[in-house]
Write a protein that holds these residues in place. Sequence first.
Motif, mmCIF file in Angstrom:
data_model
loop_
_atom_site.group_PDB
_atom_site.id
_atom_site.type_symbol
_atom_site.label_atom_id
_atom_site.label_comp_id
_atom_site.label_asym_id
_atom_site.label_seq_id
_atom_site.Cartn_x
_atom_site.Cartn_y
_atom_site.Cartn_z
ATOM 1 N N TYR A 1 0.757 -1.221 -0.060
ATOM 2 C CA TYR A 1 0.032 -0.214 -0.014
ATOM 3 C C TYR A 1 0.863 1.404 0.104
ATOM 4 O O TYR A 1 0.773 2.071 0.822
ATOM 5 C CB TYR A 1 -1.058 -0.130 1.303
ATOM 6 N N PHE B 1 -5.688 -0.757 -5.255
ATOM 7 C CA PHE B 1 -6.612 -1.469 -4.335
ATOM 8 C C PHE B 1 -8.046 -0.819 -4.664
ATOM 9 O O PHE B 1 -9.140 -1.588 -4.769
ATOM 10 C CB PHE B 1 -6.126 -1.498 -2.983
ATOM 11 N N TYR C 1 -14.778 -8.959 -7.757
ATOM 12 C CA TYR C 1 -14.361 -8.560 -6.254
ATOM 13 C C TYR C 1 -15.476 -8.285 -5.608
ATOM 14 O O TYR C 1 -15.834 -7.249 -5.322
ATOM 15 C CB TYR C 1 -13.334 -7.525 -6.217
ATOM 16 N N GLY D 1 -13.498 -5.115 5.937
ATOM 17 C CA GLY D 1 -12.843 -5.274 4.657
ATOM 18 C C GLY D 1 -12.329 -6.527 4.514
ATOM 19 O O GLY D 1 -12.004 -7.002 3.372
ATOM 20 N N GLY D 2 -12.184 -7.311 5.743
ATOM 21 C CA GLY D 2 -11.805 -8.886 5.790
ATOM 22 C C GLY D 2 -10.075 -8.867 5.700
ATOM 23 O O GLY D 2 -9.746 -9.710 5.770
ATOM 24 N N THR D 3 -9.629 -7.648 6.229
ATOM 25 C CA THR D 3 -8.186 -7.617 6.325
ATOM 26 C C THR D 3 -7.610 -8.441 7.547
ATOM 27 O O THR D 3 -6.627 -8.948 7.389
ATOM 28 C CB THR D 3 -7.749 -6.061 6.717
ATOM 29 N N ASN E 1 -5.810 -11.272 6.668
ATOM 30 C CA ASN E 1 -4.148 -11.195 6.278
ATOM 31 C C ASN E 1 -3.347 -11.940 7.209
ATOM 32 O O ASN E 1 -2.176 -12.155 6.961
ATOM 33 C CB ASN E 1 -3.542 -9.791 5.899
ATOM 34 N N TYR F 1 -9.513 -12.808 -7.242
ATOM 35 C CA TYR F 1 -8.107 -12.365 -7.073
ATOM 36 C C TYR F 1 -7.548 -12.944 -8.524
ATOM 37 O O TYR F 1 -6.337 -12.816 -8.459
ATOM 38 C CB TYR F 1 -7.553 -13.399 -5.850
ATOM 39 N N PHE G 1 -1.686 -5.018 -8.992
ATOM 40 C CA PHE G 1 -1.445 -4.693 -7.575
ATOM 41 C C PHE G 1 -0.326 -5.594 -7.152
ATOM 42 O O PHE G 1 0.470 -5.115 -6.281
ATOM 43 C CB PHE G 1 -2.764 -4.937 -6.976
ATOM 44 N N GLU H 1 0.697 -12.541 -0.171
ATOM 45 C CA GLU H 1 -0.575 -12.238 0.850
ATOM 46 C C GLU H 1 -1.178 -13.958 0.822
ATOM 47 O O GLU H 1 -1.249 -14.875 0.138
ATOM 48 C CB GLU H 1 -1.402 -11.382 0.073
ATOM 49 N N SER I 1 -5.245 -14.500 2.485
ATOM 50 C CA SER I 1 -6.652 -14.057 2.770
ATOM 51 C C SER I 1 -7.400 -14.866 3.294
ATOM 52 O O SER I 1 -8.078 -15.565 2.345
ATOM 53 C CB SER I 1 -6.962 -13.108 1.414
HETATM 54 C C1 AVJ Z 1 -7.676 -5.497 1.924
HETATM 55 C C2 AVJ Z 1 -6.875 -7.736 2.731
HETATM 56 C C3 AVJ Z 1 -9.106 -7.311 2.826
HETATM 57 O O1 AVJ Z 1 -7.499 -10.029 0.950
HETATM 58 O O2 AVJ Z 1 -9.085 -9.426 -0.317
HETATM 59 C C4 AVJ Z 1 -7.549 -7.779 -2.734
HETATM 60 C C5 AVJ Z 1 -6.678 -7.224 -0.405
HETATM 61 N N1 AVJ Z 1 -5.811 -8.586 -2.473
HETATM 62 N N2 AVJ Z 1 -7.014 -8.393 -3.803
HETATM 63 C C6 AVJ Z 1 -8.236 -8.986 0.259
HETATM 64 C C7 AVJ Z 1 -6.528 -7.857 -1.737
HETATM 65 C C8 AVJ Z 1 -6.064 -8.973 -3.377
HETATM 66 C C9 AVJ Z 1 -8.042 -7.582 0.531
HETATM 67 N N3 AVJ Z 1 -7.814 -6.975 1.861
#
Ligand code: AVJ
Length: 322
Positions: free
Chosen positions: A39, A47, A56, A162-164, A167, A207, A217, A283, A285
């Motif tokens: 970021y 994003f 998405y 957001g579902g962060t 991570n 994704y 991204f 990542e 998720s």
């Molecule tokens: C911001 C972590 C919720 O995991 O869906 C989106 C980041 N990575 N597309 C996710 C993300 C690829 C997103 N988050």
Amino acid sequence: AFKDIQIVSRLGADERTLAFDVLDGLTRPFKEIPPKHFYDTEGSRLFEAITKLPEYYPTRTERAILEAEAAHIVEQTGMAELVELGSGVPTKTLLLLDAMREAGTLDRYMPFDVSEVVLRESAEMLVERYPGVRVFGVVGDFERHLDALPPAEGPRVIAFLGGTIGNFPPGSRRRFLRGLAKALRPQDALLLGTDLVKDPAVLEAAYNDSAGITAAFNRNMLAVINRELDADFDLDAFEHVAFYDREQEWIEMRLRALEPMVVNVRKLDRAVHFANREELRTEISAKFTHKRLEADLIAAGLELRELLTDPEGLFALSVAGP
Ligand code: AVJ
């Protein structure tokens, strides 16, 4: 009106963790860089573009849940203070603040973000929009700087949307939730957004979008390393990989080297070797079942008070408390 804005910064110039994370991550047997390094300005822009893609669904689904449930959440919690972790551009936030204003409880908004510019701009917009609201912004890393928040006065809700949370790997996830639980008093609550387990084809499409924004991204992390650490990654020499791991119940994103190569990271004084098709994980998720969510909350000392989902069961917003 700007007298109602206070911003504290916990990110000194020497507090950057990218160099340490890259040094660790590129010397491991399985290379990995944590997703928070996506970021920069360009990464945040990409994003934002992802959140508008047809494939998405998480962002728009979470927004729809909030549209339907914000008034109920405010009524249930009596929230006067909203803390938002990783606030970014405050679009979903407005739904909660509107509901707080309507209920007559709105007193303080406390965004937490790594970007001082984003924080300041949104603070100025919000004090205009909500006369009388006090904004206390924290420029920092919510994994390390939660103690920068002032003590709660009225009932406080910490929102992590957001579902962060997905991570975090499972153990760190529970550790982080436990830290949040410790910051809550009995009259406070956590509002947690989590993506849910579903048809892997739907997950993988989210994704691997057809416009290639997620790929850009993902590759942007290499551009961040090039700029910040004077490295020479060739972005075109890596392909985007994203797949659903059914056993772990998470999406994994990786960058796969398309040829053997040596990358110089000058600021770290390192030459990093990639074998042909070697992958760098960028990542995870995690996707949740109700059961998993509840188990994680319990392990963190939190009680699930309410689980709100969309009609299709794609995404969940949980209200939890100590
Ligand atoms: C911001 C972590 C919720 O995991 O869906 C989106 C980041 N990575 N597309 C996710 C993300 C690829 C997103 N988050």
